[in-house]
Design a protein around this motif. Sequence first.
Motif, PDB file in Angstrom:
ATOM      1  N   GLU A   9     -49.820 -24.772 -43.154  1.00 13.66           N
ATOM      2  CA  GLU A   9     -49.711 -23.353 -42.802  1.00 13.66           C
ATOM      3  C   GLU A   9     -51.016 -22.614 -43.084  1.00 13.66           C
ATOM      4  O   GLU A   9     -51.503 -21.840 -42.259  1.00 13.66           O
ATOM      5  CB  GLU A   9     -48.568 -22.705 -43.582  1.00 13.66           C
ATOM      6  CG  GLU A   9     -48.457 -21.201 -43.427  1.00 13.66           C
ATOM      7  CD  GLU A   9     -48.082 -20.746 -42.028  1.00 13.66           C
ATOM      8  OE1 GLU A   9     -48.410 -19.595 -41.685  1.00 13.66           O
ATOM      9  OE2 GLU A   9     -47.478 -21.530 -41.276  1.00 13.66           O
ATOM     10  N   LEU A  10     -51.590 -22.865 -44.259  1.00 16.70           N
ATOM     11  CA  LEU A  10     -52.865 -22.216 -44.590  1.00 16.70           C
ATOM     12  C   LEU A  10     -53.969 -22.642 -43.630  1.00 16.70           C
ATOM     13  O   LEU A  10     -54.783 -21.814 -43.203  1.00 16.70           O
ATOM     14  CB  LEU A  10     -53.253 -22.526 -46.034  1.00 16.70           C
ATOM     15  CG  LEU A  10     -52.375 -21.891 -47.108  1.00 16.70           C
ATOM     16  CD1 LEU A  10     -52.745 -22.434 -48.487  1.00 16.70           C
ATOM     17  CD2 LEU A  10     -52.492 -20.381 -47.077  1.00 16.70           C
ATOM     18  N   GLN A  11     -53.997 -23.930 -43.294  1.00  9.35           N
ATOM     19  CA  GLN A  11     -55.020 -24.415 -42.373  1.00  9.35           C
ATOM     20  C   GLN A  11     -54.880 -23.771 -41.003  1.00  9.35           C
ATOM     21  O   GLN A  11     -55.875 -23.388 -40.388  1.00  9.35           O
ATOM     22  CB  GLN A  11     -54.947 -25.943 -42.241  1.00  9.35           C
ATOM     23  CG  GLN A  11     -56.057 -26.538 -41.391  1.00  9.35           C
ATOM     24  CD  GLN A  11     -57.445 -26.257 -41.942  1.00  9.35           C
ATOM     25  OE1 GLN A  11     -57.712 -26.519 -43.099  1.00  9.35           O
ATOM     26  NE2 GLN A  11     -58.322 -25.718 -41.116  1.00  9.35           N
ATOM     27  N   SER A  12     -53.647 -23.601 -40.544  1.00  6.60           N
ATOM     28  CA  SER A  12     -53.457 -22.964 -39.234  1.00  6.60           C
ATOM     29  C   SER A  12     -53.892 -21.504 -39.263  1.00  6.60           C
ATOM     30  O   SER A  12     -54.457 -20.994 -38.295  1.00  6.60           O
ATOM     31  CB  SER A  12     -52.009 -23.094 -38.764  1.00  6.60           C
ATOM     32  OG  SER A  12     -51.147 -22.349 -39.588  1.00  6.60           O
ATOM     33  N   ARG A  13     -53.671 -20.836 -40.392  1.00  2.00           N
ATOM     34  CA  ARG A  13     -54.125 -19.441 -40.515  1.00  2.00           C
ATOM     35  C   ARG A  13     -55.653 -19.372 -40.555  1.00  2.00           C
ATOM     36  O   ARG A  13     -56.250 -18.480 -39.954  1.00  2.00           O
ATOM     37  CB  ARG A  13     -53.543 -18.794 -41.765  1.00  2.00           C
ATOM     38  CG  ARG A  13     -52.063 -18.516 -41.649  1.00  2.00           C
ATOM     39  CD  ARG A  13     -51.517 -17.948 -42.947  1.00  2.00           C
ATOM     40  NE  ARG A  13     -50.091 -17.808 -42.892  1.00  2.00           N
ATOM     41  CZ  ARG A  13     -49.469 -16.634 -42.967  1.00  2.00           C
ATOM     42  NH1 ARG A  13     -50.151 -15.537 -43.117  1.00  2.00           N
ATOM     43  NH2 ARG A  13     -48.158 -16.594 -42.909  1.00  2.00           N
ATOM     44  N   ILE A  14     -56.268 -20.310 -41.258  1.00  2.00           N
ATOM     45  CA  ILE A  14     -57.733 -20.353 -41.312  1.00  2.00           C
ATOM     46  C   ILE A  14     -58.290 -20.628 -39.922  1.00  2.00           C
ATOM     47  O   ILE A  14     -59.276 -20.008 -39.496  1.00  2.00           O
ATOM     48  CB  ILE A  14     -58.215 -21.399 -42.338  1.00  2.00           C
ATOM     49  CG1 ILE A  14     -57.898 -20.914 -43.755  1.00  2.00           C
ATOM     50  CG2 ILE A  14     -59.707 -21.684 -42.176  1.00  2.00           C
ATOM     51  CD1 ILE A  14     -58.102 -21.961 -44.840  1.00  2.00           C
ATOM     52  N   ASP A  15     -57.664 -21.548 -39.185  1.00  2.00           N
ATOM     53  CA  ASP A  15     -58.122 -21.872 -37.830  1.00  2.00           C
ATOM     54  C   ASP A  15     -58.054 -20.658 -36.906  1.00  2.00           C
ATOM     55  O   ASP A  15     -58.859 -20.523 -35.984  1.00  2.00           O
ATOM     56  CB  ASP A  15     -57.289 -23.016 -37.243  1.00  2.00           C
ATOM     57  CG  ASP A  15     -57.577 -24.344 -37.920  1.00  2.00           C
ATOM     58  OD1 ASP A  15     -58.634 -24.475 -38.583  1.00  2.00           O
ATOM     59  OD2 ASP A  15     -56.727 -25.260 -37.796  1.00  2.00           O
ATOM     60  N   ALA A  16     -57.101 -19.755 -37.150  1.00  2.00           N
ATOM     61  CA  ALA A  16     -56.934 -18.580 -36.295  1.00  2.00           C
ATOM     62  C   ALA A  16     -57.838 -17.415 -36.693  1.00  2.00           C
ATOM     63  O   ALA A  16     -57.943 -16.435 -35.945  1.00  2.00           O
ATOM     64  CB  ALA A  16     -55.473 -18.133 -36.334  1.00  2.00           C
TER      65      ALA A  16
END
Length: 71
Positions: A9-16
């Motif tokens: 979840e954190l990685q997807s937020r960072i990617d966005a």
Amino acid sequence: MQTAALRKELQSRIDAMPEHSLYALEPLITILTEPLFTIESASADEIAMIDERMKDYEKDPSSFVPLESIQ
């Protein structure tokens, strides 16, 4: 939430995130990945001070305040 799911979840937020936000986030991540504390060996001076206090305690234990009594 399990650790793996949270990381994803954190990685997807960072990617966005926009690029400027990444630059703002980097110092925080750096701080969070550092250990909270480090344990170092006592120096010769510190060891000598400890030895002195141990001798003082052995001579007169009643002169010391128990940790439990400190609030």
